[in-house]
Design a protein around this motif. Structure first.
Motif, PDB file in Angstrom:
ATOM      1  N   ARG B  50       0.810  -1.138   0.236  1.00 39.99           N
ATOM      2  CA  ARG B  50       0.006   0.222   0.074  1.00 39.99           C
ATOM      3  C   ARG B  50       0.855   1.309  -0.054  1.00 39.99           C
ATOM      4  O   ARG B  50       0.802   2.236  -0.765  1.00 39.99           O
ATOM      5  CB  ARG B  50      -0.708   0.111   1.041  1.00 39.99           C
ATOM      6  N   VAL B  51       1.918   1.364   0.731  1.00 40.05           N
ATOM      7  CA  VAL B  51       2.764   2.476   1.042  1.00 40.05           C
ATOM      8  C   VAL B  51       3.495   2.824  -0.687  1.00 40.05           C
ATOM      9  O   VAL B  51       3.557   3.791  -1.232  1.00 40.05           O
ATOM     10  CB  VAL B  51       4.153   2.218   1.776  1.00 40.05           C
ATOM     11  N   SER B  52       3.644   1.722  -1.346  1.00 37.00           N
ATOM     12  CA  SER B  52       4.506   1.939  -2.578  1.00 37.00           C
ATOM     13  C   SER B  52       3.382   1.732  -3.711  1.00 37.00           C
ATOM     14  O   SER B  52       3.698   2.062  -4.924  1.00 37.00           O
ATOM     15  CB  SER B  52       5.573   0.856  -2.754  1.00 37.00           C
ATOM     16  N   GLY B  53       2.183   1.536  -3.372  1.00 38.00           N
ATOM     17  CA  GLY B  53       1.265   1.569  -4.717  1.00 38.00           C
ATOM     18  C   GLY B  53       1.454   0.364  -5.430  1.00 38.00           C
ATOM     19  O   GLY B  53       1.263   0.502  -6.929  1.00 38.00           O
ATOM     20  N   VAL B  54       2.061  -0.783  -5.159  1.00 39.26           N
ATOM     21  CA  VAL B  54       2.198  -1.837  -5.958  1.00 39.26           C
ATOM     22  C   VAL B  54       1.210  -2.869  -5.415  1.00 39.26           C
ATOM     23  O   VAL B  54       0.691  -3.039  -4.189  1.00 39.26           O
ATOM     24  CB  VAL B  54       3.567  -2.399  -6.040  1.00 39.26           C
TER      25      VAL B  54
END
Lengths: 137, 170
Positions: B50-54
């Motif tokens: 979620r933090v990296s949008g992956v």
């Protein structure tokens, strides 16, 4: 003083974005911003350090070929460029101010052996430590 | 040999790295920074993704392609680094060090610490406390600490397996 280190550069992904960050957020001043065709020579200065310039360079032609520029962009984006250190008088105050301004902090201020340090990144991924030395007074 | 060590060995096989865009790398760096910022917290793949949008499915592979180490092992290196710092610089009990560094069991902490560093937390503390004093005036402490991070190029299980093999051989 007429001899010494005058310019040290960091690679950034976009000149205008880097300029906005270093000038508007960190409070640096523009020293030189000149173009020759597509090439842009852009340096900024810490307001209290008139003899030193930080160069903001976007890797690419004509200085670098496209493949090399792509490699460098990847290295910058993954935070693998060498450490940068900003000396400050009051690390906690600077942290509050910069964070309120939207700077991406990677580490809150921590006191270690009388020094206080915090960590942040520029938009490109360059990692800075902000260090206040000698707080035991 | 059990299943998990076979899997660990398989992960170490050299692999051609996919070319990743600077935009993706910058977002993956945000996940790595999050681990750095709070390595004592739980970092399940879902949270890091979620933090990296992956996507969750791609995160671990993308992280390893970018930084050369699986995310869970990177987290472990940071926790060991934190534990070594606490052992060196504080007088917290070993139990408190374990919990503050992110372990929820003293037994797991002691075993993992020994697997990674080669000595028990207590022995490490005794040896390092004396040596630390001499170094700290010569390098900014935050970089000195990063240079103390364990270089975990193989899985801990694999390291444990090799160590027991060496002991058996010798």
């Amino acid at each position: 003083m007429s001899q010494g280190v005058q310019v040290v550069g960091v690679y950034v992904r976009d000149h205008d974005e880097a300029l906005a960050f270093y000038v508007d957020k960190l409070g640096f001043k523009v020293h030189t911003d000149v173009r020759n065709g597509d090439y842009r020579w852009l340096t900024v200065q810490h307001p209290e350090q008139p003899l030193f310039q930080l160069g903001l360079f976007v890797p690419g032609p004509p200085v670098l070929d496209a493949a090399t520029a792509e490699d460098i962009s990847a290295i910058v984006a993954k935070g693998a460029m060498p450490p940068l250190v900003l000396a400050v008088d009051d690390c906690r105050a600077a942290y509050e101010k910069l964070r309120a301004g939207g700077v991406e902090f990677t580490q809150e201020p921590i006191e270690r052996f009388g020094n206080i340090d915090a960590g942040f990144r520029d938009p490109s991924g360059n990692g800075w430590k902000m260090i206040q030395t000698g707080t035991q007074s | 040999m059990n299943h998990r060590s076979i899997k660990a060995r398989h992960q170490e096989r050299p692999r051609h790295r996919a070319r990743q865009s600077p935009e993706l790398l910058r977002r993956l760096l945000r996940a790595k920074d999050s681990i750095d910022k709070a390595s004592h917290e739980a970092w399940p793949v879902r949270r890091l993704a979620r933090v990296s949008g992956v996507s969750e499915a791609h995160f671990a592979r993308s992280f390893k392609d970018a930084f050369g180490i699986p995310p869970h092992r990177y987290l472990l290196t940071r926790r060991i680094e934190r534990a070594t710092a606490l052992l060196r610089e504080t007088s917290l009990s070993i139990t408190d060090v374990a919990f503050q560094a992110g372990w929820d069991s003293l037994g797991t902490f002691g075993r993992t610490f020994r697997d990674v560093t080669g000595e028990s937390p207590g022995a490490f503390r005794l040896r390092e406390k004396a040596a630390m004093q001499e170094r700290q005036d010569q390098m900014p402490v935050c970089f000195l600490k990063a240079s103390n991070r364990p270089d975990l190029t193989i899985a801990v299980l694999e390291k444990r397996r090799r160590a027991s093999k060496d002991n058996n051989a010798g």
